[in-house]
Design a protein around this motif. Structure first.
Motif, PDB file in Angstrom:
ATOM      1  N   GLU A  91       3.773 -19.563 -19.724  1.00 36.07           N
ATOM      2  CA  GLU A  91       2.543 -20.364 -19.845  1.00 36.07           C
ATOM      3  C   GLU A  91       2.873 -21.823 -20.156  1.00 36.07           C
ATOM      4  O   GLU A  91       2.308 -22.744 -19.566  1.00 36.07           O
ATOM      5  CB  GLU A  91       1.648 -19.777 -20.934  1.00 36.07           C
ATOM      6  CG  GLU A  91       0.421 -20.595 -21.248  1.00 36.07           C
ATOM      7  CD  GLU A  91      -0.668 -20.513 -20.192  1.00 36.07           C
ATOM      8  OE1 GLU A  91      -1.539 -21.403 -20.189  1.00 36.07           O
ATOM      9  OE2 GLU A  91      -0.649 -19.590 -19.372  1.00 36.07           O
ATOM     10  N   ALA A  92       3.808 -22.035 -21.078  1.00 36.24           N
ATOM     11  CA  ALA A  92       4.176 -23.406 -21.460  1.00 36.24           C
ATOM     12  C   ALA A  92       4.785 -24.162 -20.282  1.00 36.24           C
ATOM     13  O   ALA A  92       4.453 -25.335 -20.043  1.00 36.24           O
ATOM     14  CB  ALA A  92       5.150 -23.379 -22.639  1.00 36.24           C
ATOM     15  N   ARG A  96       3.209 -27.428 -18.237  1.00 36.15           N
ATOM     16  CA  ARG A  96       3.997 -28.650 -18.085  1.00 36.15           C
ATOM     17  C   ARG A  96       4.031 -29.090 -16.622  1.00 36.15           C
ATOM     18  O   ARG A  96       3.816 -30.261 -16.305  1.00 36.15           O
ATOM     19  CB  ARG A  96       5.431 -28.437 -18.590  1.00 36.15           C
ATOM     20  CG  ARG A  96       6.272 -29.710 -18.573  1.00 36.15           C
ATOM     21  CD  ARG A  96       7.746 -29.430 -18.770  1.00 36.15           C
ATOM     22  NE  ARG A  96       8.366 -28.754 -17.638  1.00 36.15           N
ATOM     23  CZ  ARG A  96       8.736 -29.369 -16.491  1.00 36.15           C
ATOM     24  NH1 ARG A  96       8.524 -30.646 -16.313  1.00 36.15           N
ATOM     25  NH2 ARG A  96       9.304 -28.677 -15.527  1.00 36.15           N
ATOM     26  N   ARG A  97       4.254 -28.147 -15.729  1.00 38.89           N
ATOM     27  CA  ARG A  97       4.313 -28.485 -14.302  1.00 38.89           C
ATOM     28  C   ARG A  97       2.950 -28.902 -13.761  1.00 38.89           C
ATOM     29  O   ARG A  97       2.868 -29.805 -12.930  1.00 38.89           O
ATOM     30  CB  ARG A  97       4.870 -27.309 -13.502  1.00 38.89           C
ATOM     31  CG  ARG A  97       6.335 -27.093 -13.769  1.00 38.89           C
ATOM     32  CD  ARG A  97       6.886 -25.978 -12.942  1.00 38.89           C
ATOM     33  NE  ARG A  97       8.279 -25.752 -13.267  1.00 38.89           N
ATOM     34  CZ  ARG A  97       9.169 -25.303 -12.395  1.00 38.89           C
ATOM     35  NH1 ARG A  97       8.815 -25.017 -11.151  1.00 38.89           N
ATOM     36  NH2 ARG A  97      10.420 -25.122 -12.760  1.00 38.89           N
ATOM     37  N   GLU A  98       1.893 -28.260 -14.217  1.00 38.58           N
ATOM     38  CA  GLU A  98       0.554 -28.666 -13.794  1.00 38.58           C
ATOM     39  C   GLU A  98       0.256 -30.089 -14.258  1.00 38.58           C
ATOM     40  O   GLU A  98      -0.301 -30.889 -13.508  1.00 38.58           O
ATOM     41  CB  GLU A  98      -0.490 -27.695 -14.348  1.00 38.58           C
ATOM     42  CG  GLU A  98      -0.464 -26.334 -13.690  1.00 38.58           C
ATOM     43  CD  GLU A  98      -1.287 -25.287 -14.424  1.00 38.58           C
ATOM     44  OE1 GLU A  98      -1.561 -24.245 -13.804  1.00 38.58           O
ATOM     45  OE2 GLU A  98      -1.642 -25.506 -15.606  1.00 38.58           O
ATOM     46  N   GLN A 103      -1.925 -33.468 -11.956  1.00 41.57           N
ATOM     47  CA  GLN A 103      -2.876 -34.141 -12.844  1.00 41.57           C
ATOM     48  C   GLN A 103      -3.477 -33.197 -13.888  1.00 41.57           C
ATOM     49  O   GLN A 103      -4.636 -33.327 -14.272  1.00 41.57           O
ATOM     50  CB  GLN A 103      -4.010 -34.821 -12.049  1.00 41.57           C
ATOM     51  CG  GLN A 103      -3.586 -35.972 -11.183  1.00 41.57           C
ATOM     52  CD  GLN A 103      -2.988 -35.504  -9.868  1.00 41.57           C
ATOM     53  OE1 GLN A 103      -3.446 -34.548  -9.264  1.00 41.57           O
ATOM     54  NE2 GLN A 103      -1.935 -36.186  -9.436  1.00 41.57           N
ATOM     55  N   GLY A 104      -2.709 -32.222 -14.332  1.00 45.54           N
ATOM     56  CA  GLY A 104      -3.171 -31.297 -15.361  1.00 45.54           C
ATOM     57  C   GLY A 104      -4.084 -30.200 -14.871  1.00 45.54           C
ATOM     58  O   GLY A 104      -4.528 -29.364 -15.665  1.00 45.54           O
ATOM     59  N   GLU A 105      -4.385 -30.194 -13.601  1.00 40.51           N
ATOM     60  CA  GLU A 105      -5.263 -29.166 -13.034  1.00 40.51           C
ATOM     61  C   GLU A 105      -4.447 -27.929 -12.688  1.00 40.51           C
ATOM     62  O   GLU A 105      -3.291 -28.018 -12.296  1.00 40.51           O
ATOM     63  CB  GLU A 105      -5.951 -29.685 -11.761  1.00 40.51           C
ATOM     64  CG  GLU A 105      -6.856 -30.865 -12.005  1.00 40.51           C
ATOM     65  CD  GLU A 105      -8.046 -30.516 -12.871  1.00 40.51           C
ATOM     66  OE1 GLU A 105      -8.621 -29.423 -12.695  1.00 40.51           O
ATOM     67  OE2 GLU A 105      -8.392 -31.339 -13.734  1.00 40.51           O
TER      68      GLU A 105
END
Length: 123
Positions: A91-92, A96-98, A103-105
């Motif tokens: 999950e972490a 981080r990759r998103e 753009q965090g999506e």
């Protein structure tokens, strides 16, 4: 013997118990109530969340390191099981990759199987 203690004679046995709580820098002081930094409220996953088995091969040294970290910190970090620890790690990295690449999506769910084996290098 008299009931009075002779203060000039040294007491035998264990030294008197120290009064008060240990100093904040004592190794186990963080475990005492009121001294432990409380973790922020964690987002709990629903109990009925669907799970799937996953098989991956990772280097033995990394697996050993991860198991040692889990065993040493699972209580402090609130890991219920080894699977919970692994899911949190995935999950972490996913977050981080998103954040870095999208753009965090969240990326859309990928229902298809991933290709197996190693990637072929471009020539």
């Amino acid at each position: 013997m008299s009931a009075e203690q002779n203060t000039s004679r040294p007491a035998l046995g264990l030294p008197p118990r120290p009064s008060g709580a240990p100093a904040a820098d004592a190794p186990l002081a963080r475990m005492l109530s009121g001294r432990r930094k409380e973790a922020p409220a964690k987002k709990e996953e629903p109990k009925d969340a669907k799970t799937e088995n996953m098989t991956v091969s990772i280097p033995t040294a990394l697996r050993s390191r991860a198991k040692a970290a889990y065993k040493a910190t699972s209580y402090a970090e609130g890991d219920n099981t080894w699977a919970h620890f692994v899911a949190k790690a995935i999950e972490a990295e996913t977050r981080r990759r998103e954040a870095e690449h999208n753009q965090g999506e969240m990326y859309p769910a990928w229902g298809e199987k991933l290709p197996g084996g190693r990637r072929l290098k471009d020539s």
